[in-house]
Design an enzyme around this catalytic site. Structure first.
Site, PDB file in Angstrom:
ATOM      1  N   ASN A 158      -2.716  -2.183   7.793  1.00  0.00           N
ATOM      2  CA  ASN A 158      -1.669  -2.920   8.507  1.00  0.00           C
ATOM      3  C   ASN A 158      -1.227  -4.097   7.627  1.00  0.00           C
ATOM      4  OD1 ASN A 158      -0.532  -5.036  10.109  1.00  0.00           O
ATOM      5  ND2 ASN A 158      -1.165  -3.944  11.940  1.00  0.00           N
ATOM      6  N   HIS A 191       0.465  -9.139   8.022  1.00  0.00           N
ATOM      7  CA  HIS A 191       0.191 -10.525   7.642  1.00  0.00           C
ATOM      8  C   HIS A 191       0.612 -10.848   6.217  1.00  0.00           C
ATOM      9  CE1 HIS A 191      -1.061 -11.327  11.567  1.00  0.00           C
ATOM     10  NE2 HIS A 191      -1.956 -10.350  11.540  1.00  0.00           N
ATOM     11  N   HIS A 220       3.791  -3.663  12.616  1.00  0.00           N
ATOM     12  CA  HIS A 220       4.125  -3.969  14.019  1.00  0.00           C
ATOM     13  C   HIS A 220       5.427  -4.761  14.035  1.00  0.00           C
ATOM     14  CE1 HIS A 220       2.563  -5.887  18.061  1.00  0.00           C
ATOM     15  NE2 HIS A 220       3.765  -5.359  18.173  1.00  0.00           N
ATOM     16  N   ARG A 261       7.466  -6.780  16.064  1.00  0.00           N
ATOM     17  CA  ARG A 261       7.359  -7.475  17.342  1.00  0.00           C
ATOM     18  C   ARG A 261       8.730  -7.861  17.844  1.00  0.00           C
ATOM     19  NH1 ARG A 261       1.796  -9.464  18.487  1.00  0.00           N
ATOM     20  NH2 ARG A 261       2.787 -10.415  20.278  1.00  0.00           N
ATOM     21  N   ARG A 288       8.119 -12.053  14.462  1.00  0.00           N
ATOM     22  CA  ARG A 288       7.390 -13.161  13.836  1.00  0.00           C
ATOM     23  C   ARG A 288       6.829 -12.803  12.460  1.00  0.00           C
ATOM     24  NH1 ARG A 288       2.128 -13.442  17.722  1.00  0.00           N
ATOM     25  NH2 ARG A 288       3.752 -13.654  19.275  1.00  0.00           N
ATOM     26  N   GLU A 317       4.050   0.235  14.966  1.00  0.00           N
ATOM     27  CA  GLU A 317       3.509  -0.336  16.208  1.00  0.00           C
ATOM     28  C   GLU A 317       4.618  -1.064  16.920  1.00  0.00           C
ATOM     29  OE1 GLU A 317       0.320  -3.221  16.397  1.00  0.00           O
ATOM     30  OE2 GLU A 317      -0.749  -1.942  14.996  1.00  0.00           O
ATOM     31  N   THR A 364      -2.248  -8.927  19.365  1.00  0.00           N
ATOM     32  CA  THR A 364      -2.277  -8.017  20.509  1.00  0.00           C
ATOM     33  C   THR A 364      -3.610  -8.199  21.232  1.00  0.00           C
ATOM     34  OG1 THR A 364      -1.053  -6.524  19.089  1.00  0.00           O
ATOM     35  CG2 THR A 364      -1.824  -5.628  21.179  1.00  0.00           C
ATOM     36  N   GLU A 386      -5.415   4.967  20.541  1.00  0.00           N
ATOM     37  CA  GLU A 386      -6.105   4.061  19.618  1.00  0.00           C
ATOM     38  C   GLU A 386      -6.963   3.136  20.467  1.00  0.00           C
ATOM     39  OE1 GLU A 386      -4.047   2.407  16.272  1.00  0.00           O
ATOM     40  OE2 GLU A 386      -5.313   0.628  16.277  1.00  0.00           O
ATOM     41  N   HIS A 419      -8.558  -3.108  15.440  1.00  0.00           N
ATOM     42  CA  HIS A 419      -8.421  -4.514  15.822  1.00  0.00           C
ATOM     43  C   HIS A 419      -9.701  -5.282  15.515  1.00  0.00           C
ATOM     44  CE1 HIS A 419      -6.817  -8.130  17.618  1.00  0.00           C
ATOM     45  NE2 HIS A 419      -5.657  -7.499  17.672  1.00  0.00           N
TER      46      HIS A 419
END
Ligand code: PXP
Length: 259
Positions: A15, A18, A51, A53, A57, A78, A109, A159, A202
């Site tokens: 992922n 970030h 993801h 969003r 962000r 996502e 999340t 998931e 996660h």
């Protein structure tokens, strides 16, 4: 566990959200999450997760557009189950779509999707995505009711949310992390028996990934924050390669673990 089932290759989805978080801290183009995705591809990732969003962000619409065009690896998009996101997914046609709950004020999340009671709406939401070839997954807590509900929606995958396990493990509350691990094992077995493919993710780190990677029904882990953090210290390629080796070791693939 399905009788006689043996753990096979466990896929690693990286992922890259970030990388975009760091980029957006300065508002420019650097560091580029697509460059990170291409590096992850070379470093042994089996897929890339991003993801998008509602508040944009981290990952942007342009990132999704570029990832869709430039990646060779499967893209797992996502997103929340909203009309806006459905339209984006239908335009870009990612390999997979993972539906997650989203609240603006949350830092990440926080919980699983509340599928139970919402099966009919989710089934309607999922149908066009699946018809366009996306493998749709639902991000759920390791909870029997949620998993049984997920099996009613037409989703191909669940998931399992490993955040509660990871937090307890990281904070040394091992009685709690062991109990949550048991719930994850039971949930994986149940989902598999209902014909759902099982992923997990996660909060996973080098320290806590082993027991999750060892769950035989789990075929994919999605890991982000820790890998991007670790990349600061050892570089992204090495951070991914080490995670890969730990996953393989937990899976009982001794040869791969030694590399
Ligand atoms: N899987 C899902 C569905 C997520 O929402 C996230 C966080 O974006 C992850 C996996 C990765 O979690 P982490 O960044 O803590 O590794």
């Amino acid at each position: 566990m399905t009788a006689g089932k043996r753990p096979g290759h466990l896929r690693l989805g990286v992922n890259i959200d970030h990388v975009a978080t760091v980029r957006n801290a300065r508002g420019g183009d650097y560091p580029d999450p697509v460059r990170a995705a291409l590096l992850a591809e070379k470093a042994g990732a089996d897929g890339i997760t991003a993801h998008l969003r509602e508040d944009r962000r981290h990952i942007s619409d342009r990132d999704i557009d570029r990832l869709s065009r430039e990646l060779k690896l499967p893209l797992n998009l996502e997103m929340a189950a909203t009309e806006e996101m459905q339209a984006i997914a239908l335009t870009h046609r990612p390999h997979a779509v993972c539906l997650v709950p989203e609240r603006r004020e949350e830092r990440t999340t926080e919980g699983g999707l509340d599928v139970a009671g919402d099966e009919a709406r989710l089934a309607e939401f999922i149908a066009p995505l699946a018809a366009h070839g996306a493998r749709v997954s639902l991000f759920v807590a390791p909870d029997e009711e949620q998993i049984r509900a997920a099996a009613q929606t037409g989703a191909a995958v669940v998931e399992l949310h490993t955040g509660t396990y990871a937090d307890a493990h990281n904070e040394g509350r091992f009685d709690e992390s062991d109990a949550e691990l048991e719930r994850l094992r039971d949930a994986a077995r149940l989902a598999d028996s209902l014909g759902l493919e099982v992923h997990a993710g996660h909060g996973l780190t080098y320290d806590n990934v082993g027991p999750i990677a060892a769950i035989p029904e789990v075929v994919e882990l999605n890991i982000g924050h820790f890998l991007i953090g670790e990349a600061i210290f050892r570089g992204l390629a090495e951070a991914i390669a080490h995670m890969r080796a730990l996953m393989d070791a937990a899976r009982g693939d001794g040869a791969a673990a030694g590399r």
